[in-house]
Motif scaffolding. Sequence first.
Motif, PDB file in Angstrom:
ATOM      1  N   ASP A  97       0.856  -1.181   0.000  1.00 45.16           N
ATOM      2  CA  ASP A  97       0.000   0.000   0.000  1.00 45.16           C
ATOM      3  C   ASP A  97       0.889   1.226   0.000  1.00 45.16           C
ATOM      4  O   ASP A  97       1.326   1.700   1.042  1.00 45.16           O
ATOM      5  CB  ASP A  97      -0.916  -0.007   1.232  1.00 45.16           C
ATOM      6  N   ALA A  98       1.162   1.741  -1.196  1.00 45.79           N
ATOM      7  CA  ALA A  98       2.164   2.789  -1.367  1.00 45.79           C
ATOM      8  C   ALA A  98       1.795   4.096  -0.667  1.00 45.79           C
ATOM      9  O   ALA A  98       2.667   4.914  -0.377  1.00 45.79           O
ATOM     10  CB  ALA A  98       2.392   3.064  -2.855  1.00 45.79           C
ATOM     11  N   ASP A  99       0.495   4.333  -0.408  1.00 44.34           N
ATOM     12  CA  ASP A  99       0.089   5.588   0.218  1.00 44.34           C
ATOM     13  C   ASP A  99       0.171   5.537   1.737  1.00 44.34           C
ATOM     14  O   ASP A  99      -0.021   6.542   2.404  1.00 44.34           O
ATOM     15  CB  ASP A  99      -1.343   5.944  -0.200  1.00 44.34           C
ATOM     16  N   ARG A 100       0.379   4.337   2.271  1.00 41.77           N
ATOM     17  CA  ARG A 100       0.461   4.207   3.711  1.00 41.77           C
ATOM     18  C   ARG A 100       1.914   3.891   4.101  1.00 41.77           C
ATOM     19  O   ARG A 100       2.801   3.889   3.279  1.00 41.77           O
ATOM     20  CB  ARG A 100      -0.487   3.110   4.213  1.00 41.77           C
ATOM     21  N   LEU A 116      11.935  19.880  10.906  1.00 43.82           N
ATOM     22  CA  LEU A 116      11.136  18.660  10.904  1.00 43.82           C
ATOM     23  C   LEU A 116       9.642  18.927  10.829  1.00 43.82           C
ATOM     24  O   LEU A 116       8.945  18.307  10.011  1.00 43.82           O
ATOM     25  CB  LEU A 116      11.491  17.813  12.127  1.00 43.82           C
ATOM     26  N   PRO A 117       9.070  19.843  11.643  1.00 51.27           N
ATOM     27  CA  PRO A 117       7.627  20.096  11.508  1.00 51.27           C
ATOM     28  C   PRO A 117       7.227  20.575  10.120  1.00 51.27           C
ATOM     29  O   PRO A 117       6.177  20.177   9.593  1.00 51.27           O
ATOM     30  CB  PRO A 117       7.358  21.167  12.570  1.00 51.27           C
ATOM     31  N   ARG A 118       8.034  21.435   9.528  1.00 55.20           N
ATOM     32  CA  ARG A 118       7.701  21.915   8.183  1.00 55.20           C
ATOM     33  C   ARG A 118       7.737  20.790   7.158  1.00 55.20           C
ATOM     34  O   ARG A 118       6.871  20.700   6.282  1.00 55.20           O
ATOM     35  CB  ARG A 118       8.667  23.029   7.780  1.00 55.20           C
ATOM     36  N   ALA A 119       8.749  19.926   7.268  1.00 54.01           N
ATOM     37  CA  ALA A 119       8.852  18.811   6.323  1.00 54.01           C
ATOM     38  C   ALA A 119       7.699  17.833   6.505  1.00 54.01           C
ATOM     39  O   ALA A 119       7.155  17.298   5.530  1.00 54.01           O
ATOM     40  CB  ALA A 119      10.194  18.101   6.508  1.00 54.01           C
ATOM     41  N   ILE A 120       7.313  17.580   7.758  1.00 53.41           N
ATOM     42  CA  ILE A 120       6.190  16.674   8.014  1.00 53.41           C
ATOM     43  C   ILE A 120       4.901  17.259   7.445  1.00 53.41           C
ATOM     44  O   ILE A 120       4.103  16.551   6.812  1.00 53.41           O
ATOM     45  CB  ILE A 120       6.048  16.410   9.526  1.00 53.41           C
ATOM     46  N   ALA A 121       4.669  18.554   7.672  1.00 52.31           N
ATOM     47  CA  ALA A 121       3.463  19.191   7.150  1.00 52.31           C
ATOM     48  C   ALA A 121       3.399  19.075   5.635  1.00 52.31           C
ATOM     49  O   ALA A 121       2.332  18.820   5.055  1.00 52.31           O
ATOM     50  CB  ALA A 121       3.415  20.659   7.577  1.00 52.31           C
ATOM     51  N   GLU A 122       4.550  19.225   4.989  1.00 54.30           N
ATOM     52  CA  GLU A 122       4.588  19.148   3.523  1.00 54.30           C
ATOM     53  C   GLU A 122       4.268  17.740   3.026  1.00 54.30           C
ATOM     54  O   GLU A 122       3.455  17.563   2.116  1.00 54.30           O
ATOM     55  CB  GLU A 122       5.966  19.590   3.028  1.00 54.30           C
ATOM     56  N   ILE A 123       4.881  16.728   3.633  1.00 51.80           N
ATOM     57  CA  ILE A 123       4.665  15.374   3.139  1.00 51.80           C
ATOM     58  C   ILE A 123       3.257  14.886   3.468  1.00 51.80           C
ATOM     59  O   ILE A 123       2.670  14.093   2.718  1.00 51.80           O
ATOM     60  CB  ILE A 123       5.732  14.403   3.695  1.00 51.80           C
ATOM     61  N   GLU A 126       0.768  15.544   0.795  1.00 51.64           N
ATOM     62  CA  GLU A 126       0.820  14.616  -0.333  1.00 51.64           C
ATOM     63  C   GLU A 126       0.389  13.203   0.063  1.00 51.64           C
ATOM     64  O   GLU A 126      -0.236  12.501  -0.721  1.00 51.64           O
ATOM     65  CB  GLU A 126       2.253  14.565  -0.889  1.00 51.64           C
ATOM     66  N   ARG A 127       0.747  12.791   1.292  1.00 49.33           N
ATOM     67  CA  ARG A 127       0.459  11.429   1.738  1.00 49.33           C
ATOM     68  C   ARG A 127      -0.163  11.479   3.132  1.00 49.33           C
ATOM     69  O   ARG A 127       0.489  11.218   4.135  1.00 49.33           O
ATOM     70  CB  ARG A 127       1.748  10.601   1.748  1.00 49.33           C
ATOM     71  N   PRO A 128      -1.449  11.831   3.225  1.00 52.34           N
ATOM     72  CA  PRO A 128      -2.080  12.015   4.539  1.00 52.34           C
ATOM     73  C   PRO A 128      -2.141  10.752   5.382  1.00 52.34           C
ATOM     74  O   PRO A 128      -2.266  10.840   6.606  1.00 52.34           O
ATOM     75  CB  PRO A 128      -3.488  12.514   4.188  1.00 52.34           C
ATOM     76  N   CYS A 129      -2.070   9.582   4.767  1.00 50.78           N
ATOM     77  CA  CYS A 129      -2.149   8.333   5.530  1.00 50.78           C
ATOM     78  C   CYS A 129      -0.784   7.841   6.015  1.00 50.78           C
ATOM     79  O   CYS A 129      -0.698   6.797   6.667  1.00 50.78           O
ATOM     80  CB  CYS A 129      -2.837   7.245   4.701  1.00 50.78           C
ATOM     81  N   LEU A 130       0.267   8.569   5.672  1.00 47.01           N
ATOM     82  CA  LEU A 130       1.596   8.208   6.161  1.00 47.01           C
ATOM     83  C   LEU A 130       1.700   8.536   7.648  1.00 47.01           C
ATOM     84  O   LEU A 130       1.354   9.638   8.072  1.00 47.01           O
ATOM     85  CB  LEU A 130       2.669   8.976   5.386  1.00 47.01           C
ATOM     86  N   ALA A 286      19.236  -0.183   3.898  1.00 43.28           N
ATOM     87  CA  ALA A 286      18.282   0.364   2.937  1.00 43.28           C
ATOM     88  C   ALA A 286      17.087   0.966   3.672  1.00 43.28           C
ATOM     89  O   ALA A 286      16.576   0.393   4.635  1.00 43.28           O
ATOM     90  CB  ALA A 286      17.817  -0.732   1.986  1.00 43.28           C
ATOM     91  N   LEU A 287      16.644   2.122   3.220  1.00 46.05           N
ATOM     92  CA  LEU A 287      15.471   2.769   3.791  1.00 46.05           C
ATOM     93  C   LEU A 287      14.231   2.401   2.989  1.00 46.05           C
ATOM     94  O   LEU A 287      14.291   2.180   1.777  1.00 46.05           O
ATOM     95  CB  LEU A 287      15.645   4.287   3.790  1.00 46.05           C
ATOM     96  N   GLY A 288      13.100   2.366   3.667  1.00 44.87           N
ATOM     97  CA  GLY A 288      11.836   2.111   2.997  1.00 44.87           C
ATOM     98  C   GLY A 288      11.342   3.333   2.251  1.00 44.87           C
ATOM     99  O   GLY A 288      11.856   4.450   2.430  1.00 44.87           O
ATOM    100  N   PRO A 289      10.311   3.172   1.420  1.00 43.07           N
ATOM    101  CA  PRO A 289       9.778   4.294   0.639  1.00 43.07           C
ATOM    102  C   PRO A 289       9.316   5.467   1.500  1.00 43.07           C
ATOM    103  O   PRO A 289       9.487   6.618   1.120  1.00 43.07           O
ATOM    104  CB  PRO A 289       8.598   3.660  -0.115  1.00 43.07           C
ATOM    105  N   SER A 290       8.721   5.184   2.666  1.00 40.62           N
ATOM    106  CA  SER A 290       8.229   6.267   3.528  1.00 40.62           C
ATOM    107  C   SER A 290       9.371   7.119   4.049  1.00 40.62           C
ATOM    108  O   SER A 290       9.298   8.353   4.062  1.00 40.62           O
ATOM    109  CB  SER A 290       7.431   5.687   4.695  1.00 40.62           C
ATOM    110  N   ALA A 291      10.439   6.469   4.526  1.00 38.44           N
ATOM    111  CA  ALA A 291      11.592   7.213   5.028  1.00 38.44           C
ATOM    112  C   ALA A 291      12.244   8.030   3.922  1.00 38.44           C
ATOM    113  O   ALA A 291      12.623   9.190   4.126  1.00 38.44           O
ATOM    114  CB  ALA A 291      12.607   6.250   5.648  1.00 38.44           C
ATOM    115  N   GLU A 292      12.369   7.440   2.740  1.00 37.94           N
ATOM    116  CA  GLU A 292      12.941   8.166   1.608  1.00 37.94           C
ATOM    117  C   GLU A 292      12.089   9.380   1.252  1.00 37.94           C
ATOM    118  O   GLU A 292      12.617  10.455   0.938  1.00 37.94           O
ATOM    119  CB  GLU A 292      13.071   7.236   0.397  1.00 37.94           C
TER     120      GLU A 292
END
Length: 310
Positions: A97-100, A116-123, A126-130, A286-292
Amino acid sequence: MKIPRLLDGRLKFRHLALVDALSRQGSVVSAAAELHVTQPAATRSLQELEDILGVPLYERGPRGVTPTVFGEAFTGHARAVLAQLAQAGRHVVELADADRGTVIVGTHLAGSNVLLPRAIAEIKRERPCLTVVVKEASPEALLLELEAGRVDFVVGRLTAPAAERTVRRKLYDESVELVVRAGHTLAGRDGVELADLADYPWILPGAETALRREIEEFFARHAMQLPMNRVETTSFLTVRQLLLETDVIAALPGLITRDDARIVRLGVPLDPIGHSVGLTLWAGRALGPSAEALIESMEATAAGMASQNP
Protein backbone atom coordinates in the motif's frame (compact mmCIF):
# COMPACT_ATOMS: atom_id res chain seq x y z
CA MET A 1 38.42 -21.91 18.86
CA LYS A 2 35.77 -23.24 16.50
CA ILE A 3 33.44 -20.83 14.70
CA PRO A 4 29.98 -21.13 16.33
CA ARG A 5 27.30 -22.67 14.14
CA LEU A 6 24.59 -20.03 14.41
CA LEU A 7 22.29 -21.46 11.76
CA ASP A 8 21.77 -24.91 13.25
CA GLY A 9 18.45 -23.95 14.82
CA ARG A 10 19.59 -23.26 18.38
CA LEU A 11 19.91 -19.49 18.01
CA LYS A 12 16.53 -17.77 18.35
CA PHE A 13 15.43 -14.21 17.77
CA ARG A 14 14.69 -13.93 21.50
CA HIS A 15 18.44 -14.32 22.09
CA LEU A 16 19.13 -11.33 19.85
CA ALA A 17 16.46 -9.23 21.53
CA LEU A 18 17.88 -10.16 24.92
CA VAL A 19 21.44 -8.99 24.26
CA ASP A 20 20.12 -5.73 22.83
CA ALA A 21 18.05 -5.13 25.97
CA LEU A 22 20.82 -6.24 28.33
CA SER A 23 23.40 -3.96 26.76
CA ARG A 24 21.06 -0.98 27.10
CA GLN A 25 19.54 -1.72 30.48
CA GLY A 26 22.62 -3.05 32.26
CA SER A 27 20.73 -5.61 34.34
CA VAL A 28 18.87 -8.87 33.82
CA VAL A 29 15.91 -7.61 35.85
CA SER A 30 15.40 -4.51 33.69
CA ALA A 31 15.96 -6.41 30.44
CA ALA A 32 13.44 -9.07 31.47
CA ALA A 33 10.88 -6.38 32.32
CA GLU A 34 11.38 -4.71 28.93
CA LEU A 35 10.91 -8.02 27.12
CA HIS A 36 7.96 -9.05 29.30
CA VAL A 37 9.59 -12.26 30.48
CA THR A 38 10.56 -13.47 33.94
CA GLN A 39 14.06 -12.95 35.30
CA PRO A 40 14.76 -16.73 35.40
CA ALA A 41 13.69 -16.99 31.75
CA ALA A 42 16.02 -14.16 30.77
CA THR A 43 18.89 -15.70 32.74
CA ARG A 44 18.28 -19.05 31.09
CA SER A 45 18.24 -17.49 27.60
CA LEU A 46 21.53 -15.73 28.29
CA GLN A 47 23.11 -19.00 29.42
CA GLU A 48 21.84 -20.70 26.26
CA LEU A 49 23.34 -17.98 24.08
CA GLU A 50 26.71 -18.10 25.84
CA ASP A 51 26.73 -21.90 25.40
CA ILE A 52 26.03 -21.48 21.69
CA LEU A 53 28.81 -18.92 21.24
CA GLY A 54 31.23 -20.54 23.66
CA VAL A 55 32.26 -17.24 25.28
CA PRO A 56 31.03 -15.08 28.18
CA LEU A 57 29.01 -12.14 26.90
CA TYR A 58 28.62 -10.28 30.20
CA GLU A 59 30.43 -9.87 33.47
CA ARG A 60 28.01 -10.32 36.38
CA GLY A 61 28.27 -7.93 39.30
CA PRO A 62 26.21 -6.83 42.30
CA ARG A 63 24.87 -3.84 40.37
CA GLY A 64 24.09 -5.58 37.10
CA VAL A 65 25.90 -6.84 34.04
CA THR A 66 28.62 -5.30 31.86
CA PRO A 67 29.28 -6.47 28.28
CA THR A 68 32.60 -8.21 27.69
CA VAL A 69 34.48 -7.60 24.46
CA PHE A 70 32.53 -10.57 23.07
CA GLY A 71 29.26 -9.11 24.30
CA GLU A 72 29.91 -5.73 22.70
CA ALA A 73 30.78 -7.35 19.38
CA PHE A 74 27.81 -9.71 19.34
CA THR A 75 25.38 -6.96 20.40
CA GLY A 76 26.31 -4.93 17.33
CA HIS A 77 25.56 -7.88 15.05
CA ALA A 78 22.35 -8.69 16.91
CA ARG A 79 21.09 -5.14 16.51
CA ALA A 80 21.91 -5.16 12.81
CA VAL A 81 19.87 -8.35 12.30
CA LEU A 82 16.91 -7.01 14.30
CA ALA A 83 17.01 -3.71 12.43
CA GLN A 84 17.04 -5.40 9.04
CA LEU A 85 14.10 -7.62 9.96
CA ALA A 86 12.07 -4.69 11.25
CA GLN A 87 12.85 -2.76 8.08
CA ALA A 88 11.93 -5.75 5.90
CA GLY A 89 8.49 -6.05 7.50
CA ARG A 90 7.71 -2.36 7.07
CA HIS A 91 9.05 -2.38 3.51
CA VAL A 92 6.70 -5.19 2.50
CA VAL A 93 3.73 -3.34 4.02
CA GLU A 94 4.62 -0.15 2.18
CA LEU A 95 4.97 -1.97 -1.12
CA ALA A 96 1.51 -3.45 -0.60
CA ASP A 97 0.00 0.00 0.00
CA ALA A 98 2.16 2.79 -1.37
CA ASP A 99 0.09 5.59 0.22
CA ARG A 100 0.46 4.21 3.71
CA GLY A 101 3.47 3.28 5.79
CA THR A 102 5.42 4.47 8.82
CA VAL A 103 8.63 6.42 9.18
CA ILE A 104 10.36 6.79 12.56
CA VAL A 105 12.67 9.77 12.93
CA GLY A 106 14.88 10.66 15.88
CA THR A 107 15.53 14.29 16.68
CA HIS A 108 17.06 16.70 19.17
CA LEU A 109 16.76 20.44 19.73
CA ALA A 110 18.51 21.78 16.65
CA GLY A 111 16.42 19.76 14.22
CA SER A 112 13.04 19.31 15.83
CA ASN A 113 11.53 22.75 16.12
CA VAL A 114 11.62 24.18 12.60
CA LEU A 115 12.89 21.87 9.87
CA LEU A 116 11.14 18.66 10.90
CA PRO A 117 7.63 20.10 11.51
CA ARG A 118 7.70 21.92 8.18
CA ALA A 119 8.85 18.81 6.32
CA ILE A 120 6.19 16.67 8.01
CA ALA A 121 3.46 19.19 7.15
CA GLU A 122 4.59 19.15 3.52
CA ILE A 123 4.66 15.37 3.14
CA LYS A 124 1.32 14.95 4.92
CA ARG A 125 -0.29 17.14 2.27
CA GLU A 126 0.82 14.62 -0.33
CA ARG A 127 0.46 11.43 1.74
CA PRO A 128 -2.08 12.02 4.54
CA CYS A 129 -2.15 8.33 5.53
CA LEU A 130 1.60 8.21 6.16
CA THR A 131 2.37 7.81 9.87
CA VAL A 132 5.36 9.81 11.12
CA VAL A 133 6.70 8.82 14.54
CA VAL A 134 9.04 11.38 16.14
CA LYS A 135 11.35 10.27 18.97
CA GLU A 136 13.19 13.01 20.86
CA ALA A 137 16.31 12.21 22.90
CA SER A 138 19.96 13.12 23.29
CA PRO A 139 22.25 12.56 20.28
CA GLU A 140 24.00 9.69 22.07
CA ALA A 141 20.73 7.89 22.87
CA LEU A 142 19.45 8.40 19.34
CA LEU A 143 22.56 6.79 17.87
CA LEU A 144 21.76 3.64 19.84
CA GLU A 145 18.19 3.77 18.56
CA LEU A 146 19.51 4.20 15.02
CA GLU A 147 21.89 1.27 15.36
CA ALA A 148 19.09 -0.98 16.59
CA GLY A 149 16.76 0.09 13.79
CA ARG A 150 14.25 1.67 16.15
CA VAL A 151 14.56 4.92 14.20
CA ASP A 152 15.07 5.22 10.45
CA PHE A 153 17.32 8.27 10.67
CA VAL A 154 18.21 11.14 13.00
CA VAL A 155 17.82 14.83 12.21
CA GLY A 156 19.59 17.53 14.18
CA ARG A 157 22.86 19.24 14.82
CA LEU A 158 25.92 17.67 13.20
CA THR A 159 28.81 18.03 15.62
CA ALA A 160 31.47 15.34 15.92
CA PRO A 161 32.61 13.48 12.78
CA ALA A 162 30.38 10.63 11.68
CA ALA A 163 30.80 7.37 13.54
CA GLU A 164 32.30 4.42 11.71
CA ARG A 165 28.97 2.93 10.64
CA THR A 166 26.96 6.11 10.11
CA VAL A 167 26.50 8.45 7.16
CA ARG A 168 25.74 12.15 7.56
CA ARG A 169 24.00 14.46 5.10
CA LYS A 170 24.34 18.18 5.75
CA LEU A 171 21.17 20.17 5.03
CA TYR A 172 22.03 23.74 6.04
CA ASP A 173 24.17 25.90 8.34
CA GLU A 174 22.64 27.76 11.26
CA SER A 175 23.88 30.38 13.70
CA VAL A 176 23.40 30.34 17.46
CA GLU A 177 22.04 33.56 18.99
CA LEU A 178 21.42 35.05 22.42
CA VAL A 179 17.72 35.78 22.83
CA VAL A 180 15.31 37.30 25.37
CA ARG A 181 11.59 38.09 25.53
CA ALA A 182 10.44 41.17 23.62
CA GLY A 183 9.66 43.02 26.86
CA HIS A 184 13.08 42.41 28.39
CA THR A 185 15.01 45.49 29.60
CA LEU A 186 17.84 44.60 27.19
CA ALA A 187 15.59 44.09 24.14
CA GLY A 188 16.35 46.62 21.40
CA ARG A 189 19.26 48.21 23.24
CA ASP A 190 22.38 49.12 21.28
CA GLY A 191 25.89 48.54 22.53
CA VAL A 192 25.05 45.60 24.77
CA GLU A 193 28.15 43.62 25.72
CA LEU A 194 28.62 40.21 27.29
CA ALA A 195 29.59 41.75 30.64
CA ASP A 196 26.18 43.46 30.76
CA LEU A 197 24.50 40.05 30.83
CA ALA A 198 26.31 38.60 33.84
CA ASP A 199 23.69 39.54 36.44
CA TYR A 200 20.71 38.15 34.54
CA PRO A 201 19.36 34.59 34.83
CA TRP A 202 20.36 32.29 31.99
CA ILE A 203 19.19 29.09 30.34
CA LEU A 204 22.07 26.89 29.22
CA PRO A 205 22.07 23.56 27.36
CA GLY A 206 22.76 20.44 29.42
CA ALA A 207 26.37 19.72 30.35
CA GLU A 208 26.42 16.68 28.02
CA THR A 209 25.78 18.74 24.86
CA ALA A 210 28.28 20.10 22.36
CA LEU A 211 26.62 23.52 22.44
CA ARG A 212 27.17 23.74 26.20
CA ARG A 213 30.89 23.06 25.76
CA GLU A 214 31.09 25.75 23.10
CA ILE A 215 29.33 28.28 25.33
CA GLU A 216 31.73 27.47 28.18
CA GLU A 217 34.65 28.07 25.82
CA PHE A 218 33.06 31.35 24.68
CA PHE A 219 32.84 32.61 28.27
CA ALA A 220 36.39 31.44 28.97
CA ARG A 221 37.71 33.40 25.97
CA HIS A 222 36.11 36.50 27.48
CA ALA A 223 37.59 35.71 30.93
CA MET A 224 34.13 35.31 32.46
CA GLN A 225 32.57 32.64 34.66
CA LEU A 226 29.38 30.91 33.63
CA PRO A 227 26.35 32.67 35.15
CA MET A 228 25.59 31.37 38.63
CA ASN A 229 21.85 32.01 38.21
CA ARG A 230 20.98 29.49 35.54
CA VAL A 231 18.70 26.68 34.42
CA GLU A 232 20.14 23.79 32.40
CA THR A 233 17.83 22.04 29.96
CA THR A 234 17.48 20.86 26.37
CA SER A 235 13.66 20.92 26.51
CA PHE A 236 12.56 23.61 24.07
CA LEU A 237 9.10 23.83 25.63
CA THR A 238 10.74 24.68 28.95
CA VAL A 239 13.12 27.16 27.32
CA ARG A 240 10.35 28.96 25.44
CA GLN A 241 8.05 29.28 28.45
CA LEU A 242 10.82 30.60 30.70
CA LEU A 243 11.82 33.07 27.99
CA LEU A 244 8.27 34.38 27.70
CA GLU A 245 7.60 34.64 31.43
CA THR A 246 10.94 35.72 32.95
CA ASP A 247 14.05 37.80 32.24
CA VAL A 248 16.24 34.84 31.29
CA ILE A 249 18.77 34.94 28.48
CA ALA A 250 19.10 31.84 26.29
CA ALA A 251 21.40 30.65 23.52
CA LEU A 252 19.33 29.07 20.76
CA PRO A 253 19.65 28.14 17.07
CA GLY A 254 18.60 31.20 15.08
CA LEU A 255 15.73 29.70 13.09
CA ILE A 256 13.94 28.41 16.20
CA THR A 257 12.88 31.91 17.24
CA ARG A 258 12.89 33.65 13.85
CA ASP A 259 9.10 33.38 13.42
CA ASP A 260 8.17 34.33 17.02
CA ALA A 261 7.87 38.09 17.55
CA ARG A 262 7.70 37.54 21.31
CA ILE A 263 11.38 36.49 21.37
CA VAL A 264 14.11 38.82 20.10
CA ARG A 265 17.81 38.57 19.43
CA LEU A 266 20.39 40.45 21.49
CA GLY A 267 23.18 42.28 19.71
CA VAL A 268 25.90 40.18 21.39
CA PRO A 269 27.44 37.92 18.74
CA LEU A 270 28.37 34.38 19.70
CA ASP A 271 30.81 33.95 16.82
CA PRO A 272 32.19 31.45 16.06
CA ILE A 273 29.43 29.34 17.64
CA GLY A 274 27.23 27.83 14.95
CA HIS A 275 26.48 24.47 13.48
CA SER A 276 25.29 22.41 10.58
CA VAL A 277 21.89 20.73 10.67
CA GLY A 278 21.48 17.48 8.83
CA LEU A 279 20.64 13.79 8.77
CA THR A 280 22.45 10.84 10.30
CA LEU A 281 21.76 7.44 8.72
CA TRP A 282 23.07 3.94 9.36
CA ALA A 283 25.56 2.96 6.67
CA GLY A 284 24.53 0.14 4.38
CA ARG A 285 20.93 -0.06 5.62
CA ALA A 286 18.28 0.36 2.94
CA LEU A 287 15.47 2.77 3.79
CA GLY A 288 11.84 2.11 3.00
CA PRO A 289 9.78 4.29 0.64
CA SER A 290 8.23 6.27 3.53
CA ALA A 291 11.59 7.21 5.03
CA GLU A 292 12.94 8.17 1.61
CA ALA A 293 9.88 10.34 0.99
CA LEU A 294 10.30 12.20 4.27
CA ILE A 295 14.00 12.75 3.58
CA GLU A 296 13.14 14.24 0.19
CA SER A 297 10.65 16.56 1.90
CA MET A 298 13.28 17.58 4.45
CA GLU A 299 15.85 18.32 1.77
CA ALA A 300 13.38 20.51 -0.11
CA THR A 301 12.33 22.26 3.11
CA ALA A 302 15.95 22.82 4.15
CA ALA A 303 16.78 24.40 0.81
CA GLY A 304 14.11 27.01 1.46
CA MET A 305 15.17 27.56 5.06
CA ALA A 306 18.82 28.10 4.18
CA SER A 307 17.91 31.31 2.36
CA GLN A 308 16.15 32.60 5.52
CA ASN A 309 19.23 32.22 7.72
CA PRO A 310 21.63 35.09 7.04
